[in-house]
Design an enzyme around this catalytic site. Structure first.
Site, PDB file in Angstrom:
ATOM      1  N   ASN A 181       0.877  -1.183   0.000  1.00 44.91           N
ATOM      2  CA  ASN A 181       0.000   0.000   0.000  1.00 44.91           C
ATOM      3  C   ASN A 181       0.907   1.223   0.000  1.00 44.91           C
ATOM      4  O   ASN A 181       1.440   1.611   1.035  1.00 44.91           O
ATOM      5  CB  ASN A 181      -0.910  -0.018   1.229  1.00 44.91           C
ATOM      6  CG  ASN A 181      -1.910   1.134   1.241  1.00 44.91           C
ATOM      7  OD1 ASN A 181      -1.847   2.049   0.429  1.00 44.91           O
ATOM      8  ND2 ASN A 181      -2.834   1.085   2.173  1.00 44.91           N
ATOM      9  N   LYS A 197       3.575   1.132   3.006  1.00 45.73           N
ATOM     10  CA  LYS A 197       3.157   0.099   3.946  1.00 45.73           C
ATOM     11  C   LYS A 197       3.199  -1.262   3.243  1.00 45.73           C
ATOM     12  O   LYS A 197       2.892  -1.354   2.056  1.00 45.73           O
ATOM     13  CB  LYS A 197       1.749   0.373   4.464  1.00 45.73           C
ATOM     14  CG  LYS A 197       1.597   1.683   5.209  1.00 45.73           C
ATOM     15  CD  LYS A 197       0.154   1.879   5.643  1.00 45.73           C
ATOM     16  CE  LYS A 197      -0.041   3.221   6.325  1.00 45.73           C
ATOM     17  NZ  LYS A 197      -1.459   3.445   6.714  1.00 45.73           N
ATOM     18  N   ARG A 237      -3.012  -2.212  -3.187  1.00 54.03           N
ATOM     19  CA  ARG A 237      -4.157  -1.313  -3.093  1.00 54.03           C
ATOM     20  C   ARG A 237      -4.025  -0.285  -4.210  1.00 54.03           C
ATOM     21  O   ARG A 237      -3.016   0.417  -4.322  1.00 54.03           O
ATOM     22  CB  ARG A 237      -4.170  -0.593  -1.751  1.00 54.03           C
ATOM     23  CG  ARG A 237      -5.326   0.402  -1.645  1.00 54.03           C
ATOM     24  CD  ARG A 237      -5.146   1.337  -0.476  1.00 54.03           C
ATOM     25  NE  ARG A 237      -6.223   2.304  -0.391  1.00 54.03           N
ATOM     26  CZ  ARG A 237      -6.082   3.546   0.063  1.00 54.03           C
ATOM     27  NH1 ARG A 237      -4.891   3.967   0.461  1.00 54.03           N
ATOM     28  NH2 ARG A 237      -7.099   4.363   0.110  1.00 54.03           N
ATOM     29  N   HIS A 296     -12.603   3.915  -0.414  1.00 56.33           N
ATOM     30  CA  HIS A 296     -12.428   3.184   0.849  1.00 56.33           C
ATOM     31  C   HIS A 296     -13.163   1.848   0.813  1.00 56.33           C
ATOM     32  O   HIS A 296     -13.525   1.286   1.855  1.00 56.33           O
ATOM     33  CB  HIS A 296     -12.908   4.011   2.059  1.00 56.33           C
ATOM     34  CG  HIS A 296     -12.121   5.256   2.288  1.00 56.33           C
ATOM     35  ND1 HIS A 296     -12.707   6.472   2.593  1.00 56.33           N
ATOM     36  CD2 HIS A 296     -10.785   5.496   2.238  1.00 56.33           C
ATOM     37  CE1 HIS A 296     -11.771   7.386   2.721  1.00 56.33           C
ATOM     38  NE2 HIS A 296     -10.600   6.828   2.516  1.00 56.33           N
ATOM     39  N   HIS A 315     -15.776   5.497   7.920  1.00 54.12           N
ATOM     40  CA  HIS A 315     -14.333   5.287   7.829  1.00 54.12           C
ATOM     41  C   HIS A 315     -13.689   6.653   8.056  1.00 54.12           C
ATOM     42  O   HIS A 315     -13.658   7.511   7.165  1.00 54.12           O
ATOM     43  CB  HIS A 315     -13.972   4.739   6.442  1.00 54.12           C
ATOM     44  CG  HIS A 315     -12.502   4.595   6.211  1.00 54.12           C
ATOM     45  ND1 HIS A 315     -11.845   3.379   6.229  1.00 54.12           N
ATOM     46  CD2 HIS A 315     -11.542   5.517   5.938  1.00 54.12           C
ATOM     47  CE1 HIS A 315     -10.567   3.559   5.991  1.00 54.12           C
ATOM     48  NE2 HIS A 315     -10.356   4.855   5.818  1.00 54.12           N
ATOM     49  N   LEU A 316     -13.198   6.862   9.265  1.00 54.50           N
ATOM     50  CA  LEU A 316     -12.699   8.175   9.655  1.00 54.50           C
ATOM     51  C   LEU A 316     -11.204   8.103   9.931  1.00 54.50           C
ATOM     52  O   LEU A 316     -10.762   7.570  10.950  1.00 54.50           O
ATOM     53  CB  LEU A 316     -13.441   8.676  10.902  1.00 54.50           C
ATOM     54  CG  LEU A 316     -14.968   8.708  10.796  1.00 54.50           C
ATOM     55  CD1 LEU A 316     -15.583   9.185  12.108  1.00 54.50           C
ATOM     56  CD2 LEU A 316     -15.419   9.592   9.629  1.00 54.50           C
ATOM     57  N   GLY A 325      -8.032  10.248   5.421  1.00 54.71           N
ATOM     58  CA  GLY A 325      -9.081  10.228   4.418  1.00 54.71           C
ATOM     59  C   GLY A 325     -10.342   9.773   5.114  1.00 54.71           C
ATOM     60  O   GLY A 325     -10.310   8.841   5.930  1.00 54.71           O
ATOM     61  N   ARG A 345      -8.053  17.401   2.595  1.00 53.25           N
ATOM     62  CA  ARG A 345      -8.971  17.526   1.461  1.00 53.25           C
ATOM     63  C   ARG A 345     -10.269  18.203   1.880  1.00 53.25           C
ATOM     64  O   ARG A 345     -10.726  18.056   3.009  1.00 53.25           O
ATOM     65  CB  ARG A 345      -9.256  16.146   0.857  1.00 53.25           C
ATOM     66  CG  ARG A 345      -8.120  15.606   0.027  1.00 53.25           C
ATOM     67  CD  ARG A 345      -8.370  14.168  -0.380  1.00 53.25           C
ATOM     68  NE  ARG A 345      -7.744  13.223   0.531  1.00 53.25           N
ATOM     69  CZ  ARG A 345      -8.002  11.922   0.558  1.00 53.25           C
ATOM     70  NH1 ARG A 345      -8.890  11.405  -0.263  1.00 53.25           N
ATOM     71  NH2 ARG A 345      -7.379  11.138   1.412  1.00 53.25           N
ATOM     72  N   ASP A 354      -4.029  16.681  11.794  1.00 50.70           N
ATOM     73  CA  ASP A 354      -4.099  15.550  12.700  1.00 50.70           C
ATOM     74  C   ASP A 354      -5.106  15.840  13.816  1.00 50.70           C
ATOM     75  O   ASP A 354      -4.955  16.806  14.565  1.00 50.70           O
ATOM     76  CB  ASP A 354      -2.711  15.281  13.300  1.00 50.70           C
ATOM     77  CG  ASP A 354      -2.635  13.966  14.053  1.00 50.70           C
ATOM     78  OD1 ASP A 354      -3.593  13.629  14.766  1.00 50.70           O
ATOM     79  OD2 ASP A 354      -1.614  13.268  13.928  1.00 50.70           O
ATOM     80  N   VAL A 355      -6.127  14.995  13.931  1.00 54.64           N
ATOM     81  CA  VAL A 355      -7.161  15.198  14.935  1.00 54.64           C
ATOM     82  C   VAL A 355      -6.577  15.212  16.341  1.00 54.64           C
ATOM     83  O   VAL A 355      -7.027  15.978  17.210  1.00 54.64           O
ATOM     84  CB  VAL A 355      -8.252  14.114  14.802  1.00 54.64           C
ATOM     85  CG1 VAL A 355      -9.138  14.051  16.046  1.00 54.64           C
ATOM     86  CG2 VAL A 355      -9.112  14.386  13.573  1.00 54.64           C
ATOM     87  N   ARG A 356      -5.563  14.384  16.599  1.00 48.83           N
ATOM     88  CA  ARG A 356      -4.955  14.359  17.933  1.00 48.83           C
ATOM     89  C   ARG A 356      -4.365  15.712  18.296  1.00 48.83           C
ATOM     90  O   ARG A 356      -4.552  16.205  19.423  1.00 48.83           O
ATOM     91  CB  ARG A 356      -3.884  13.277  17.994  1.00 48.83           C
ATOM     92  CG  ARG A 356      -4.415  11.862  17.890  1.00 48.83           C
ATOM     93  CD  ARG A 356      -3.323  10.856  17.618  1.00 48.83           C
ATOM     94  NE  ARG A 356      -2.691  11.084  16.309  1.00 48.83           N
ATOM     95  CZ  ARG A 356      -1.815  10.261  15.758  1.00 48.83           C
ATOM     96  NH1 ARG A 356      -1.454   9.161  16.397  1.00 48.83           N
ATOM     97  NH2 ARG A 356      -1.294  10.526  14.572  1.00 48.83           N
ATOM     98  N   GLY A 407     -11.881   6.788  13.965  1.00 50.25           N
ATOM     99  CA  GLY A 407     -13.027   6.025  14.435  1.00 50.25           C
ATOM    100  C   GLY A 407     -12.671   4.957  15.448  1.00 50.25           C
ATOM    101  O   GLY A 407     -13.425   4.688  16.388  1.00 50.25           O
ATOM    102  N   GLU A 419      -7.677  -3.536   5.797  1.00 46.86           N
ATOM    103  CA  GLU A 419      -7.638  -3.503   4.338  1.00 46.86           C
ATOM    104  C   GLU A 419      -6.593  -4.464   3.782  1.00 46.86           C
ATOM    105  O   GLU A 419      -6.794  -5.077   2.728  1.00 46.86           O
ATOM    106  CB  GLU A 419      -7.336  -2.070   3.866  1.00 46.86           C
ATOM    107  CG  GLU A 419      -8.429  -1.079   4.188  1.00 46.86           C
ATOM    108  CD  GLU A 419      -7.977   0.362   4.036  1.00 46.86           C
ATOM    109  OE1 GLU A 419      -8.479   1.045   3.126  1.00 46.86           O
ATOM    110  OE2 GLU A 419      -7.113   0.787   4.836  1.00 46.86           O
TER     111      GLU A 419
END
Length: 390
Positions: A8, A15, A90, A178, A205-206, A209, A238, A280-282, A327, A376
């Protein structure tokens, strides 16, 4: 021992995972070369999470994805025991032609090159390892597994844009993405949540992306993503859903070029653009900057709106599932989102949510809410094994 390699490739990371195929698929190792071109680091773990490699490299050693592939390939050849029988990749966009995993040859590769403009951040990087392995090992079966495939069963009504039919015939349609993640989650629901698996389920799928998918009896019927990976929810960098008139304004009034607009919408928008702090949400949760709080509020707001849209597509909702990085790992974001779903009958159990349990809604919640980790890579391995043996 015969093995399957899963690759990926992203813009700044590579990855990979290796699965043994004897007696059923089992993960042998997983690794990632991250920070390509900036602060490259190769980390590899074995089947029991033991560290097999952890090397920091200089920027000059790994300036690009090609260098990362060479380094990872050398490590695998020197250190991995087993006979490689196939490689699965992928690939974000399969276009109108590819609705299922496919064995790769020169024609397929040329076809997939045509979809680079539809996924400029992903497709070129997805195809680079394919091309490199094809040149080195033309005898080795390679399988492309598409993020668009799972959504190919949508109705024509769901997949059309309200523009002349000739554009649909040329491939301008809603594809959804996704799909490998949604396919995996759908495959797990009969075991993990049999009470909702045959019904109406929305999966979120959070991650960096982000998207949402409406499932009925485990099949995709609608998605927030469309022709490209820009639609729907705001993401790390995005924009998500945007009025096409904004694009016309940027072209005609601001004098921006198509390339500049592409960079704006793919790389400088979303949580990064709204917050001016981070994608980054964190980091946003930890920040005291009011713009960070606003970006997260906007993210949750759009998830709530799209949940209502997908509930309408399904004629109701029996279950809601969180998956992917945010998520699976952010109780705080799950809490905020479930609050937006209260009108649909969702009640959050704070303790179960904090502990990251499978079921995080209360016993009397009309809408059942779950956390299901995605995989995935395992989905790709399954498709690769089946396609290479066909």
């Amino acid at each position: 021992m015969d093995t399957v390699l899963v690759v990926n490739a992203g813009s700044s990371s590579l990855k990979f995972e290796v699965f043994s195929i004897e007696g059923g698929l089992s993960r042998r190792l997983k690794g990632q070369m991250e920070g390509v071109g900036t602060a490259p680091r190769l980390r590899i773990k074995g089947a029991t999470e033991e560290v097999l490699a952890d090397h920091q490299h200089s920027q000059s050693e790994v300036p690009d994805l090609q260098a990362a592939m060479r380094l990872v390939g050398a490590w695998l050849r020197e250190s991995h025991e087993g006979r490689l029988v196939a490689v699965g990749h992928r690939v974000v966009h399969g276009g109108p032609e590819y609705g299922r995993p496919v064995l790769i040859d020169e024609k397929v590769l040329a076809d997939l090159e045509r979809y680079v403009p539809l996924a400029p951040l992903h497709q070129p990087n997805n195809l680079a390892p394919i091309r490199a392995i094809l040149a080195r090992r033309p005898d080795l079966p390679q399988v492309a597994c598409f993020d668009t495939s799972f959504h190919r069963g949508h109705s024509a009504v769901a997949d059309h844009y309200a523009i002349p039919e000739r554009f649909f015939a040329e491939g301008v349609r809603r594809y959804g993405f996704h799909g490998l993640s949604y396919e995996y989650v759908a495959s797990r629901l009969p075991e993990l949540a049999p009470e909702i698996a045959p019904g109406r389920v929305v999966v979120a799928h959070l991650g960096s992306g982000a998207s949402m998918c409406a499932l009925f009896n485990g099949r995709s019927v609608e998605s927030t993503l469309g022709f490209t990976a820009l639609d729907g929810l705001p993401m790390g960098t995005r924009c998500g859903q945007i009025d096409p008139g904004v694009i016309l304004y940027l072209l005609n009034q601001k004098g921006m070029t198509p390339d500049q607009i592409q960079d704006l919408l793919y790389k400088d928008s979303g949580l990064k653009g709204l917050s001016g702090v981070s994608n980054d949400v964190r980091a946003l949760l930890e920040s005291e900057d009011s713009r960070a709080a606003f970006a997260l509020e906007h993210f949750v707001h759009r998830i709530g709106l799209n949940a209502g849209m997908l509930a309408a597509a399904l004629g109701g909702m029996d279950g809601f599932v969180f998956t992917a990085g945010i998520g699976e790992n952010s109780p705080e974001m799950r809490k905020r989102i479930v609050e937006k779903l209260e009108w649909l009958g969702a009640k959050l159990d704070p303790e179960r949510n904090a502990a990251g349990h499978l079921l995080i809604s209360t016993a009397d919640s009309w809408l059942r809410v779950y956390v299901v980790p995605t995989d995935e890579e395992l989905m790709i391995a399954r498709h690769t094994l089946a396609s290479s043996r066909a």
